[in-house]
Enzyme design. Structure first.
Site, PDB file in Angstrom:
ATOM      1  N   HIS A  93       1.037  -0.976   0.448  1.00  0.00           N
ATOM      2  CA  HIS A  93       0.236   0.270  -0.052  1.00  0.00           C
ATOM      3  C   HIS A  93       0.992   1.015   0.269  1.00  0.00           C
ATOM      4  CE1 HIS A  93       0.538  -1.350   4.816  1.00  0.00           C
ATOM      5  NE2 HIS A  93       0.343   0.275   4.228  1.00  0.00           N
ATOM      6  N   HIS A  95       1.137   5.382   1.686  1.00  0.00           N
ATOM      7  CA  HIS A  95      -0.066   5.969   2.048  1.00  0.00           C
ATOM      8  C   HIS A  95       0.502   7.230   1.144  1.00  0.00           C
ATOM      9  CE1 HIS A  95       0.048   4.278   5.962  1.00  0.00           C
ATOM     10  NE2 HIS A  95       0.825   3.954   5.313  1.00  0.00           N
TER      11      HIS A  95
END
Length: 129
Positions: A93, A95
């Site tokens: 992922h 951010h």
């Protein structure tokens, strides 16, 4: 066993979803560093970002760029910071964090938002996509 993010992708856990396509999903971090802190993930569960196939990696970066542009139009900030940490959830992922100062990238000072604030933020960001 499915990660927390895979459960979000599958609709097993609710999330403040901003946008998605066949391969990627963007949603607000529920424990944000700053208002608008967003996570962009590949829907395919892969533990580490550099284990993602090249095309998927490039697709994730393009997807994150689109979301970052919308965030910057929505949240007053100097820039959108990007971080890849990957220790807290074993699902690749990115951010995206609206920044006005460096402390907002340190993952130490968190912002509290109410459910209504998250929902309004999602709608506001979506108008810029």
């Amino acid at each position: 066993m499915s990660t927390l993010f895979t459960k979000i992708v599958n609709g097993e856990i609710p999330a403040y979803k901003i946008t998605e396509d066949d391969n990627f999903l963007a949603f607000l971090d529920v424990n944000p560093n700053a208002k608008g802190h967003t996570l962009c993930i590949p829907k395919k569960e892969t533990n580490k970002i550099f284990d993602i196939e090249n095309q998927e990696y490039l697709g994730l970066m393009q997807f994150a760029k689109k979301v970052a542009v919308a965030l910057e139009k929505t949240i007053p900030c100097k820039r959108i910071g990007m971080a890849v940490i990957g220790l807290e959830v074993p699902h690749a992922h990115v951010h995206l964090i609206p920044l006005n100062e460096m402390d907002e990238m340190r993952f130490q000072n968190k912002v509290k938002l109410e459910k209504e604030e998250f929902e309004a933020l999602v709608k506001s960001i979506q108008t810029h996509l």
